[in-house]
Scaffold this motif. Structure first.
Motif, PDB file in Angstrom:
ATOM      1  N   ASN A 132       1.151  -1.347  -0.095  1.00 42.97           N
ATOM      2  CA  ASN A 132       0.058   0.254   0.175  1.00 42.97           C
ATOM      3  C   ASN A 132       1.041   1.005   0.070  1.00 42.97           C
ATOM      4  OD1 ASN A 132      -2.428  -1.731   0.011  1.00 42.97           O
ATOM      5  ND2 ASN A 132      -2.528  -1.170   1.759  1.00 42.97           N
ATOM      6  N   LEU A 133       0.958   2.008  -0.975  1.00 41.38           N
ATOM      7  CA  LEU A 133       1.593   3.214  -0.994  1.00 41.38           C
ATOM      8  C   LEU A 133       1.586   4.236   0.043  1.00 41.38           C
ATOM      9  CD1 LEU A 133       1.606   3.817  -5.280  1.00 41.38           C
ATOM     10  CD2 LEU A 133       3.381   2.712  -3.394  1.00 41.38           C
ATOM     11  N   PRO A 134       2.078   5.014   0.504  1.00 43.02           N
ATOM     12  CA  PRO A 134       1.439   5.955   1.248  1.00 43.02           C
ATOM     13  C   PRO A 134       0.869   6.726   0.647  1.00 43.02           C
ATOM     14  CG  PRO A 134       3.932   5.871   1.523  1.00 43.02           C
ATOM     15  CD  PRO A 134       3.406   5.073   0.655  1.00 43.02           C
ATOM     16  N   SER A 135      -0.266   7.198   1.374  1.00 40.07           N
ATOM     17  CA  SER A 135      -1.465   8.182   0.965  1.00 40.07           C
ATOM     18  C   SER A 135      -0.727   9.217  -0.214  1.00 40.07           C
ATOM     19  CB  SER A 135      -2.325   8.812   2.102  1.00 40.07           C
ATOM     20  OG  SER A 135      -3.727   9.039   1.325  1.00 40.07           O
ATOM     21  N   GLY A 136      -1.433   9.020  -1.469  1.00 37.96           N
ATOM     22  CA  GLY A 136      -1.565  10.396  -2.121  1.00 37.96           C
ATOM     23  C   GLY A 136      -0.328  10.852  -3.006  1.00 37.96           C
ATOM     24  N   MET A 137       0.888   8.943  -2.612  1.00 39.04           N
ATOM     25  CA  MET A 137       2.811   9.341  -2.783  1.00 39.04           C
ATOM     26  C   MET A 137       2.265   8.507  -4.713  1.00 39.04           C
ATOM     27  SD  MET A 137       6.143   7.697  -1.539  1.00 39.04           S
ATOM     28  CE  MET A 137       6.938   9.179  -0.852  1.00 39.04           C
TER      29      MET A 137
END
Length: 235
Positions: free
Chosen positions: A127-132
């Motif tokens: 899961n990518l860091p939010s917005g990255m």
């Protein structure tokens, strides 16, 4: 049949040095960097409102399984700014301002090399860091992705764990039933993804207390290498 081990990344194979699980406290720093780099003259109120918008998109506070494009997230976060630069400029400056330093754990490369030499297929699901953006995330972990046969992030998949879509996509890529995958992660979120997909799961607890956590928990990737033949057995 090929034996496949799938890894979570953050907290399992790598970390951002010094960063907590939630990056909320660092959002003001990121927006301040954007403000300075582009000479926008943002007020503290504008920055605070942007921080609150990003918080609403942060799955640690507001869980979601569908991934949302970074351009949508940051577009909403800056929509109230009097001076609105292109969102494509804002995103990299924001994350640069957080001064992120990716670091592989010491046992990561040796363990991946040992598993590869033993004939295992290696993949990751993160899961990518939010917005990255995915491309920005991968810039700092090239030494890691080069060791993998298949890389999959929530942006590329379109869904975030615990949704099982990512594990299903990896299984199809290798041409194996999803039930034969072994997923290794450090959070309950990872375990839930494995249960949703119907595959095996091992949790890594990197605080030295794994021996007290019960079956299916390891303290290091060295333990995984030792246990892999049993964990991926079809018996």
């Amino acid at each position: 049949m090929e034996k496949i081990v799938v890894f979570d990344l953050g907290g399992t194979l790598m970390e951002y040095a010094g960063m907590p699980l939630s990056w909320l406290a660092y959002y003001p720093q990121g927006f301040a960097a954007v403000n300075q780099a582009l000479s926008l003259g943002l007020t503290q109120e504008e920055i605070d409102r942007s921080v609150q918008v990003l918080k609403r998109y942060n799955p640690r506070y507001f869980p979601r399984e569908e991934e949302i494009p970074p351009e949508k997230i940051f577009g909403d976060a800056i929509c109230h700014w009097r001076e609105k630069p292109p969102v494509e400029q804002v995103i990299p400056l924001f994350f640069q301002g957080m001064e992120l330093t990716p670091r592989l754990y010491e046992d990561t490369v040796p363990a991946l090399s040992a598993l590869k030499q033993a004939g295992y297929g290696l993949a990751c699901l993160t899961n990518l860091p939010s917005g990255m953006p995915d491309a920005l995330f991968r810039e700092g972990i090239q030494d890691l992705t080069e060791k993998l046969d298949y890389y999959l992030s929530s942006e590329l998949c379109g869904f975030r764990k615990p949704h099982p879509a990512g594990l299903g996509q990896i299984a199809r890529a290798f041409g194996v039933p999803v039930e034969t995958l072994l997923f290794v992660g450090d959070e309950e979120l990872d375990g839930k993804a494995a249960r949703n997909a119907g595959c095996r799961f091992v949790r890594i607890v990197r605080d030295g207390a794994a021996s007290r956590q019960g079956e299916g928990v390891i303290a290091s990737l060295e333990e995984l290498v030792d246990q892999a033949p049993l964990l991926t057995s079809s018996d």
